[in-house]
Design a protein around this motif. Structure first.
Motif, short mmCIF file in Angstrom:
data_model
loop_
_atom_site.label_atom_id
_atom_site.label_comp_id
_atom_site.label_asym_id
_atom_site.label_seq_id
_atom_site.Cartn_x
_atom_site.Cartn_y
_atom_site.Cartn_z
N LEU A 109 0.85 -1.19 0.00
CA LEU A 109 0.00 0.00 0.00
C LEU A 109 0.88 1.23 0.00
CD1 LEU A 109 -2.60 -0.97 2.76
CD2 LEU A 109 -3.02 -0.86 0.29
N SER A 110 0.49 2.23 -0.77
CA SER A 110 1.23 3.49 -0.83
C SER A 110 0.65 4.49 0.16
CB SER A 110 1.13 4.08 -2.24
OG SER A 110 1.54 5.44 -2.24
N GLY A 111 1.54 5.20 0.85
CA GLY A 111 1.11 6.25 1.77
C GLY A 111 0.67 7.52 1.07
N GLU A 112 0.75 7.51 -0.26
CA GLU A 112 0.29 8.63 -1.08
C GLU A 112 0.93 9.94 -0.62
OE1 GLU A 112 -4.01 8.27 -1.06
OE2 GLU A 112 -3.91 6.19 -1.69
N GLU A 113 0.21 11.05 -0.74
CA GLU A 113 0.79 12.34 -0.36
C GLU A 113 0.76 12.56 1.14
OE1 GLU A 113 -3.55 12.86 -0.89
OE2 GLU A 113 -2.02 12.09 -2.25
N PHE A 151 6.19 6.33 1.82
CA PHE A 151 5.91 5.16 2.64
C PHE A 151 5.18 4.11 1.82
CE2 PHE A 151 3.04 2.91 5.74
CZ PHE A 151 4.03 2.13 6.32
N VAL A 152 5.69 2.88 1.87
CA VAL A 152 5.04 1.74 1.23
C VAL A 152 4.97 0.63 2.26
CG1 VAL A 152 5.16 0.03 -0.62
CG2 VAL A 152 5.90 2.39 -1.06
N LEU A 153 3.74 0.22 2.59
CA LEU A 153 3.54 -0.86 3.54
C LEU A 153 3.59 -2.19 2.80
CD1 LEU A 153 2.80 -1.80 6.43
CD2 LEU A 153 0.40 -1.71 5.72
#
Length: 192
Positions: free
Chosen positions: A174-178, A183-185
């Motif tokens: 999952l991307s933490g986006e803006e 951050f990538v989980l």
């Protein structure tokens, strides 16, 4: 040792001050308080959920430690939301700018704000409906990005301001986006 259940009448409502006293007196008990004053006692998690929680918290902490963009929190932290509820997401993050607006006393107690990011991890005993309601409550109180992770079904619900909930089936990350830039989980450790 005999186990004695605690039954709280539905008509009992707890004030913020009483909740804080209860939480201090019962540090080993996970408590939440709804906006209407209902006290929620949350059972401890099982081994697999605890293992998943620490993996998620660790990844969030490490990213935050490297970037210094804010403050990461584990599931022991209760936030006093603007609607009066006290909620404890399984993992949360607040930007440094917002954290720095709080006084030292506010930072020491239940921070009076909604996290920018919150994550809820479904335990084996959790029903999805209350978790979804909790995610909507976070959004209504200012959450910018939220993830509801259902490890049992390998499904993730993504919550964003002014957008429909996005549902992903078996994502590997999952991307933490803006909200959490860079951050990538890694969900592979969660799906195991």
């Amino acid at each position: 040792m005999n186990i004695i259940p605690v039954i709280i009448p539905q008509t009992l409502r707890v004030t913020q001050e009483q909740f804080e006293q209860l939480a201090i007196a019962n540090r080993d008990v996970r408590l939440e308080l709804t906006a209407t004053g209902e006290l929620i006692i949350m059972p401890p998690t099982g081994g697999n959920t605890g293992k998943r929680n620490i993996e998620i918290e660790g990844q969030l902490w490490f990213w935050n430690h490297q970037t210094g963009l804010g403050v990461a929190f584990n599931s022991s932290t209760a936030f006093r939301l603007p609607n009066g509820a006290n909620r404890s997401p399984d993992a949360a993050w607040v930007s440094q700018e917002r954290w720095d607006t709080l006084t030292s006393e506010q930072q020491e107690t239940f921070p009076p704000l909604c996290p920018d990011f919150a994550l809820e991890l479904r335990s084996k005993s959790d029903n999805m409906k209350p978790l979804r309601q909790k995610m909507q409550e976070y959004l209504a109180n200012g959450l910018r990005l939220g993830w509801l992770i259902d490890a049992k079904n390998q499904r993730v619900e993504i919550y964003r301001q002014n957008q429909d909930v996005e549902v992903l089936e078996s994502p590997m990350s999952l991307s933490g986006e803006e909200v959490l830039p860079g951050f990538v989980l890694d969900l592979q450790v969660v799906w195991r």
